[in-house]
Enzyme design. Structure first.
Site, short mmCIF file in Angstrom:
data_model
loop_
_atom_site.label_atom_id
_atom_site.label_comp_id
_atom_site.label_asym_id
_atom_site.label_seq_id
_atom_site.Cartn_x
_atom_site.Cartn_y
_atom_site.Cartn_z
N HIS A 163 0.97 -0.97 0.06
CA HIS A 163 -0.04 -0.09 -0.02
C HIS A 163 0.69 1.06 -0.07
O HIS A 163 0.63 2.25 -0.78
CB HIS A 163 -0.92 -0.16 1.29
CG HIS A 163 -1.58 1.24 1.47
ND1 HIS A 163 -3.14 1.28 1.10
CD2 HIS A 163 -1.36 2.35 2.01
CE1 HIS A 163 -3.64 2.69 1.35
NE2 HIS A 163 -2.32 3.19 2.07
N GLU A 164 1.88 1.37 0.89
CA GLU A 164 2.60 2.46 0.92
C GLU A 164 3.60 2.72 -0.27
O GLU A 164 3.93 3.70 -0.86
CB GLU A 164 3.64 2.09 1.96
CG GLU A 164 3.14 2.26 3.36
CD GLU A 164 1.98 3.39 3.62
OE1 GLU A 164 2.37 4.64 3.13
OE2 GLU A 164 0.96 3.12 4.34
N HIS A 167 1.58 4.36 -3.04
CA HIS A 167 1.59 6.09 -2.86
C HIS A 167 2.72 6.61 -3.47
O HIS A 167 2.88 7.43 -3.99
CB HIS A 167 1.53 6.51 -1.11
CG HIS A 167 0.23 6.34 -0.74
ND1 HIS A 167 -0.90 6.87 -1.24
CD2 HIS A 167 -0.34 5.72 0.52
CE1 HIS A 167 -1.93 6.76 -0.35
NE2 HIS A 167 -1.44 5.90 0.69
N GLU A 257 -6.34 6.60 -0.85
CA GLU A 257 -6.18 5.39 -0.32
C GLU A 257 -6.89 4.25 -0.83
O GLU A 257 -6.07 3.05 -0.93
CB GLU A 257 -6.91 5.64 1.29
CG GLU A 257 -6.37 6.34 2.10
CD GLU A 257 -4.98 6.46 2.24
OE1 GLU A 257 -4.44 5.26 2.73
OE2 GLU A 257 -4.05 7.28 2.14
#
Length: 351
Positions: A163-164, A167, A257
């Site tokens: 997930h990070e 980003h 997100e």
């Protein structure tokens, strides 16, 4: 090819938003400066020749220079300030099994995402959470709390790292780190201004008034209703500045997100791992004390534990930093269902 074009479009959009955020930040300070100069001019234009006349816009020039300097500093030093504010320490050499697992997960996900391995930091907090910061993939950093290492298993930790990295790949980190730096700068300025206003009963309304009775009243009445309205708006702008910048941060972070969740599912091929990780993070009993309010929008889940993030609707879209956790989990579970169905591993129950 379509996916690559979408990624490049997202990165270009983030660069444009970063430029827009800086422009709005500088324009806001220009309003505070030149607006204050104009109010001062209106209140002093009727003063006697021996009294002060505000003519040169020194406040506007000063605040414009300050805004440009703060925006430049927020961009250049933003990642370092975010790491410093969280109390994170860089993981240079893994000493425990948990730390070695973290390093392996970051390395594997960096390969899956096609990115250089980011620097890894550990936040000394028992609450499970994680965030990424940096300008781009070349100087990106990923920080996880100690609590995340003890709460999540390997697959879940890998999904959080994915997930990070999503980003980072989308260049979300540059925009969101810039916002964190600007929010911090605005809060410092607003705090100082609030103390100044509380410490002075006269405020800016006494400019050129000299504190006298009849003379001061005459000059304020000569200024007219426009000056009174501008003065009120000007003072409110100072006091509401932190709220406005936080709203700006929530507006650019909430929808991102979902995209980062999807990219984690793509990197890991295991959307259910992120779903269970988010459930564990959401079930934590205490907020992440080490992560400050100005950096809340950077985290995988709201570190402050605010109830507004669990709601939907226009009000939540304005004030919440993250989408509802239940919605994110539901989307990921739907992805997992589709994944299992596509591979023939899903067996529906008999009716």
């Amino acid at each position: 090819m379509a996916e690559a074009l979408d990624l490049f479009s997202q990165q270009a959009a983030n660069r444009r938003r970063s430029q827009l955020v800086v422009a709005l930040f500088v324009l806001f300070f220009m309003w505070l400066g030149f607006g204050g100069d104009y109010v001062a001019y209106l209140y002093t234009r009727s003063a006697t020749p021996n009294e002060y006349h505000h003519v040169f816009p020194w406040l506007g020039v000063l605040l414009t220079i300050v805004a440009v300097a703060m925006a430049r500093s927020a961009w250049r030093n933003g990642p370092d300030r975010v790491i410093w504010a969280s109390g994170a320490e860089e993981l240079v050499s893994a000493q425990t099994d948990e730390e070695r697992t973290l390093v392996n997960c970051v390395e594997e996900m960096a390969i899956a995402a096609g990115l250089p391995r980011p620097r890894i930091y550990l936040v000394p907090d028992d609450d499970p959470n994680a965030f990424a910061t940096g300008h781009d993939e070349r100087d990106a950093r990923i920080a996880v709390t100690r609590g995340l290492l003890t709460t999540c298993n390997r697959d879940e930790l890998q999904a959080v790292i994915g997930h990070e990295l999503g980003h980072i790949k989308n260049h979300d980190v540059s925009l969101m780190t810039l916002l964190a730096g600007l929010i911090g700068a605005i809060m410092l300025v607003s705090d100082g201004t609030s103390r100044m206003f509380m410490g002075s009963r006269r405020g800016i309304g006494g400019i050129g008034g000299g504190g006298g009775g009849g003379g001061g009243s005459r000059k304020r009445s000569d200024a007219g209703p426009l000056a009174a309205i501008l003065l009120a708006v000007w003072l409110i702008s100072w006091l509401l500045a932190p709220l406005l910048t936080r709203l700006l941060a929530t507006g650019v972070s909430r929808g991102r997100e979902y995209l980062a969740d999807s990219m984690s599912a793509q990197f890991t091929r295991n959307p259910l791992a992120l779903a269970t990780a988010l459930e564990k993070i959401g079930a934590a009993s205490a907020p992440t004390k080490s992560i400050k309010q100005s950096c809340a929008h950077l985290c995988i889940e709201d570190p402050l534990g605010r109830g507004v993030n669990s709601r939907e609707g226009r009000l939540a879209d304005i004030f919440a930093t993250h989408p509802p956790l239940s919605m994110r989990v539901a989307r990921l579970r739907a992805m997992g269902y589709q994944e299992m169905k596509a591979h023939g591993t899903f067996v529906p129950k008999a009716s």
